[in-house]
Every structure is written in structure tokens, then in C-alpha cells.
Write a protein that holds these residues in place. Sequence first.
Motif, PDB file in Angstrom:
ATOM      1  N   THR A  39       0.703  -1.166   0.079  1.00 54.78           N
ATOM      2  CA  THR A  39      -0.236  -0.065   0.134  1.00 54.78           C
ATOM      3  C   THR A  39       0.964   1.499  -0.049  1.00 54.78           C
ATOM      4  OG1 THR A  39      -0.256   0.244   2.454  1.00 54.78           O
ATOM      5  CG2 THR A  39      -1.776  -0.936   1.333  1.00 54.78           C
ATOM      6  N   ILE A  40       2.328   1.110   0.405  1.00 53.97           N
ATOM      7  CA  ILE A  40       3.141   2.199  -0.068  1.00 53.97           C
ATOM      8  C   ILE A  40       3.821   2.312  -1.352  1.00 53.97           C
ATOM      9  CG2 ILE A  40       4.953   3.644   1.266  1.00 53.97           C
ATOM     10  CD1 ILE A  40       4.167   2.603   3.821  1.00 53.97           C
ATOM     11  N   ARG A  41       4.833   1.548  -1.428  1.00 54.29           N
ATOM     12  CA  ARG A  41       5.477   1.497  -2.724  1.00 54.29           C
ATOM     13  C   ARG A  41       4.569   0.903  -3.763  1.00 54.29           C
ATOM     14  NH1 ARG A  41       9.022   3.120  -6.606  1.00 54.29           N
ATOM     15  NH2 ARG A  41      10.689   3.263  -5.184  1.00 54.29           N
ATOM     16  N   GLY A  42       3.602   0.258  -3.348  1.00 52.84           N
ATOM     17  CA  GLY A  42       2.884  -0.668  -4.519  1.00 52.84           C
ATOM     18  C   GLY A  42       1.632   0.268  -4.602  1.00 52.84           C
ATOM     19  N   ALA A  43       1.283   1.239  -3.939  1.00 53.53           N
ATOM     20  CA  ALA A  43      -0.102   1.955  -4.218  1.00 53.53           C
ATOM     21  C   ALA A  43       0.137   3.638  -3.988  1.00 53.53           C
ATOM     22  CB  ALA A  43      -1.222   1.676  -3.213  1.00 53.53           C
ATOM     23  N   ALA A  44      -0.140   4.006  -2.775  1.00 51.99           N
ATOM     24  CA  ALA A  44      -0.226   5.397  -2.701  1.00 51.99           C
ATOM     25  C   ALA A  44       1.154   5.931  -2.810  1.00 51.99           C
ATOM     26  CB  ALA A  44      -0.655   5.717  -1.074  1.00 51.99           C
ATOM     27  N   GLY A  45       2.331   5.174  -2.431  1.00 53.35           N
ATOM     28  CA  GLY A  45       3.702   6.062  -2.521  1.00 53.35           C
ATOM     29  C   GLY A  45       4.124   6.100  -3.707  1.00 53.35           C
ATOM     30  N   ALA A  46       3.671   5.021  -4.675  1.00 48.48           N
ATOM     31  CA  ALA A  46       4.041   5.119  -6.270  1.00 48.48           C
ATOM     32  C   ALA A  46       3.371   6.181  -6.817  1.00 48.48           C
ATOM     33  CB  ALA A  46       3.704   3.835  -6.758  1.00 48.48           C
ATOM     34  N   SER A  47       2.014   6.369  -6.558  1.00 47.52           N
ATOM     35  CA  SER A  47       1.481   7.737  -6.895  1.00 47.52           C
ATOM     36  C   SER A  47       1.824   9.031  -6.790  1.00 47.52           C
ATOM     37  CB  SER A  47      -0.031   7.427  -6.924  1.00 47.52           C
ATOM     38  OG  SER A  47      -0.939   6.680  -7.580  1.00 47.52           O
ATOM     39  N   VAL A  48       2.293   9.080  -5.352  1.00 46.95           N
ATOM     40  CA  VAL A  48       2.956  10.333  -4.868  1.00 46.95           C
ATOM     41  C   VAL A  48       4.459  10.594  -5.481  1.00 46.95           C
ATOM     42  CG1 VAL A  48       4.135  11.562  -2.756  1.00 46.95           C
ATOM     43  CG2 VAL A  48       1.840  10.480  -2.635  1.00 46.95           C
ATOM     44  N   LEU A  49       5.056   9.248  -5.807  1.00 48.33           N
ATOM     45  CA  LEU A  49       6.346   9.308  -6.406  1.00 48.33           C
ATOM     46  C   LEU A  49       6.127   9.786  -7.943  1.00 48.33           C
ATOM     47  CD1 LEU A  49       9.496   9.001  -6.107  1.00 48.33           C
ATOM     48  CD2 LEU A  49       9.140   6.463  -6.673  1.00 48.33           C
ATOM     49  N   ASN A  50       5.120   9.340  -8.834  1.00 49.95           N
ATOM     50  CA  ASN A  50       4.618   9.670  -9.903  1.00 49.95           C
ATOM     51  C   ASN A  50       4.544  11.327  -9.812  1.00 49.95           C
ATOM     52  OD1 ASN A  50       5.187   7.522 -11.458  1.00 49.95           O
ATOM     53  ND2 ASN A  50       3.152   6.725 -11.362  1.00 49.95           N
ATOM     54  N   GLY A  51       3.687  11.724  -8.831  1.00 49.31           N
ATOM     55  CA  GLY A  51       3.557  13.304  -8.895  1.00 49.31           C
ATOM     56  C   GLY A  51       4.753  13.995  -8.720  1.00 49.31           C
ATOM     57  N   GLU A  52       5.602  13.596  -7.787  1.00 47.36           N
ATOM     58  CA  GLU A  52       7.052  14.103  -7.823  1.00 47.36           C
ATOM     59  C   GLU A  52       7.514  14.214  -8.991  1.00 47.36           C
ATOM     60  OE1 GLU A  52       7.633  12.597  -3.129  1.00 47.36           O
ATOM     61  OE2 GLU A  52       8.982  12.050  -4.691  1.00 47.36           O
ATOM     62  N   LEU A  53       7.525  13.101  -9.892  1.00 48.37           N
ATOM     63  CA  LEU A  53       8.464  13.362 -11.307  1.00 48.37           C
ATOM     64  C   LEU A  53       7.573  14.164 -12.005  1.00 48.37           C
ATOM     65  CD1 LEU A  53      10.288  11.955 -13.207  1.00 48.37           C
ATOM     66  CD2 LEU A  53       8.369  10.128 -13.722  1.00 48.37           C
ATOM     67  N   LEU A  54       6.324  14.379 -11.863  1.00 50.79           N
ATOM     68  CA  LEU A  54       5.589  15.239 -12.897  1.00 50.79           C
ATOM     69  C   LEU A  54       5.914  16.684 -12.357  1.00 50.79           C
ATOM     70  CD1 LEU A  54       1.866  13.548 -12.473  1.00 50.79           C
ATOM     71  CD2 LEU A  54       3.178  14.130 -14.587  1.00 50.79           C
ATOM     72  N   ALA A  55       6.261  16.942 -11.045  1.00 54.99           N
ATOM     73  CA  ALA A  55       6.681  18.244 -10.652  1.00 54.99           C
ATOM     74  C   ALA A  55       8.049  18.534 -10.938  1.00 54.99           C
ATOM     75  CB  ALA A  55       6.317  18.473  -9.109  1.00 54.99           C
ATOM     76  N   ASP A  56       8.848  17.474 -10.989  1.00 55.89           N
ATOM     77  CA  ASP A  56      10.495  17.654 -11.392  1.00 55.89           C
ATOM     78  C   ASP A  56      10.577  18.120 -12.677  1.00 55.89           C
ATOM     79  OD1 ASP A  56      12.973  17.665 -10.062  1.00 55.89           O
ATOM     80  OD2 ASP A  56      12.972  15.867 -11.716  1.00 55.89           O
ATOM     81  N   THR A  57       9.743  17.481 -13.520  1.00 54.50           N
ATOM     82  CA  THR A  57       9.660  17.617 -15.021  1.00 54.50           C
ATOM     83  C   THR A  57       9.180  18.459 -15.614  1.00 54.50           C
ATOM     84  OG1 THR A  57       8.351  15.635 -15.524  1.00 54.50           O
ATOM     85  CG2 THR A  57      10.664  15.133 -15.177  1.00 54.50           C
ATOM     86  N   GLY A  58       8.545  19.336 -15.132  1.00 52.94           N
ATOM     87  CA  GLY A  58       7.931  20.502 -15.449  1.00 52.94           C
ATOM     88  C   GLY A  58       6.328  20.383 -15.858  1.00 52.94           C
ATOM     89  N   TRP A  59       5.638  19.171 -15.550  1.00 48.55           N
ATOM     90  CA  TRP A  59       4.098  18.984 -16.313  1.00 48.55           C
ATOM     91  C   TRP A  59       3.358  19.565 -15.372  1.00 48.55           C
ATOM     92  CZ3 TRP A  59       3.617  17.164 -20.953  1.00 48.55           C
ATOM     93  CH2 TRP A  59       4.364  16.303 -21.473  1.00 48.55           C
ATOM     94  N   LEU A  60       3.286  20.151 -13.876  1.00 47.98           N
ATOM     95  CA  LEU A  60       2.427  20.736 -13.252  1.00 47.98           C
ATOM     96  C   LEU A  60       2.803  22.339 -13.332  1.00 47.98           C
ATOM     97  CD1 LEU A  60       2.867  18.815  -9.809  1.00 47.98           C
ATOM     98  CD2 LEU A  60       1.413  18.241 -11.944  1.00 47.98           C
TER      99      LEU A  60
END
Length: 346
Positions: free
Chosen positions: A325-346
Motif C-alpha cells: 500500500t506504500i510502494r505498491g499504491a499510494a507511495g507510487a502515485s506520490v512518487l509519480n507526482g514528484e516526477l511530474l513536478a520535477d519535469t515541469g508537467w505541473l
Amino acid sequence: MSHRVGVLGATGAVGQRFVQLLDGHPTFELACVTASDASAGDSYAEAAKWRLDTPIPDEVGELTVRETSAEALPDDLDLLFSSLPSGVAAEVEPDLCEAGYVVSSNSSNDRLADDVPLTIPEINPGHLDLIEVQRDERGWDGALIKNPNCSTITMVPTLAALTEFGLERVHVSTLQAVSGAGYSGVTSMEIIDNAVPHIGGEEAKMETESRKLLGEFDGAELTHHDAEVAASCNRIPTIDGHLENVFAELADDPSVDEVREAMASYPGADLHSSPESLIHVFGADHPERPQPRMDRMRGDGMQVVAGGVQPTPRGVKYNCLAHNTIRGAAGASVLNGELLADTGWL
């Protein structure tokens, strides 16, 4: 830079993990929570039957739960995290993207759509560029990005480390925790003193999502990896942490030490939620590890753990584990959100 975010389906098991993981996050400010219409209008503290071992953050507990629709959401949110049931998500998420919202979703719908990035930031961050294809084809101002299934995300980092040896075929048998089915998903009478050798749809997810994650994106089209993957998925009476037995057939003939080193040296991502070392590898002195109770919280629940590496006539076999539920779910989505922020998609 701080981004205001919302959590869709915030009262469920994965939704609660989102709330927990976003508390004190350096980039994301949780400003909105949604749930079913029956909970709309209540405070989050009233609506959520909190199941986690840390208290509800005070400021989140005071938030008013909103309906899950584009009309009910504030328009100043930079990102939405989705833990909606897949049937609901299939209807709601496209409407939100059309309305201009960027959605990082844990829901299973559309994971295999040709124009939807299915992403693990440490493995295939370049697949995020599928957003351009998605916007061109769907006419969206927003975007939809997915993380993989909890069992898939446990295995794929280890497979990514093995691709240098010519990954050809994978057989995997899973021992999956009950939390993967949600709080009410498996009854106590069904699972205590038992194991259930079937999880509906899980095997197909592992067999297809893994090949998409390991595939190549040429800027216009994504080609799946050509390895053959076969999965057998089983539910066992652990609370958190999916353990998997993997048999990988390889074109090359690496030594056990070379396999361990390939996994242990596989790089993490320079993002807040990514562990410094993506895969922790146990050596021959700990053949009994990893174990769910002992190892699921390594790297704050975001590290994949491997062990029991042994040669086979055609490659290697090993065990791997991750917190579902962390790496396999919510944490994975949060990490994807961090990638979106880091690469300028937000």
C-alpha cells in the motif's frame, strides 16, 4: 515550489495512505479530499474510518469532504491523486483530465492504454512524454498518469536490473497480503489458517503491465518488452507486504554475485520519496529473507527487497518483497507526482 493537491477517494485504505504520506510533504500541500456522495459535506475526520497507526493530521481532519466530480473541485489544484475504484475512475478521471486537471492515479483502469504513461520513476521516467501523445489524441488540457499494480511494482525493479543479461522469460508466484484487497476485501474466516490461490485479474495485470513498464518509447509509440511473463497469484494471511518468488530466464549466464550486484546497484531517482538505493539485496548469509513483517518498511516502505538469489539451468531464481500500500499504491502515485513536478508537467 509548493503545489496544492487533492486526493480522490480519500476515505478508503489507499486514500488514507495518501493522506498519511502527504502529511509534511515538502512539495505537496493537501488542500482537498473527495469521497462518495454519502460522505460529501462531512469533515474528513468524520467520514474516514481511520485504520492507520498514525493519527489523522489535524488540518486534514478538518477538511470538508467533497463530491468526486470536476464541478465539485476547486480550480486551483495543481495535481490530483486518485485511489478511486476502477469502475468509478474510468468514468471520472477522463472528465477531470478534460477539465484541465493532472491526475496521478493508482486505479487500474487505462493502465494499458497506448497513450497513458504507466510509470515507475526509477525505471521508465521517459514514458512520461506519452502525455504529449495523450493530449494530442484526446484533446485534454490535463493529463492522466498511472502507477502499476502492487504485485507488478514489487517485481519489475528487479527485472529491470536483469535486462542487461538479456531477459527472456519470467515465471512468478506471489504471496500477497490481505491489505491489497482493501479493508473489507477478504473476510477473516476466508483467510485465517488458509491461503487463497486466486486473485481475480491479478495475474493478467502482472503479465502485461510488466512488459509495458520495461518497453521502449520512441517519442510517438511505446513498444512492450518481448519477454514472456507468466504469473500465479495467491492471497495469504499477512497484513502488508507482497512476497514474490521469481524465476527469470536469461540469454546470458551471470553469476549469482553479478545478479546481486546488478540489483543492489540499480539507481534510485533524485526525488523526495525515492529511496537512495532502490533495491536492498540480502546475501547468502540470509537465505530466509526478505520477510513481510521484517522488511516491508525498508526505505519508509518505498524500497524493494530481494534475496535468495540462486542459479537455475536457464537463469536465476530469487524472492522479492515490497510494501503493497506504500510502494505498491499510494507511495507510487506520490512518487509519480514528484516526477511530474520535477519535469515541469505541473
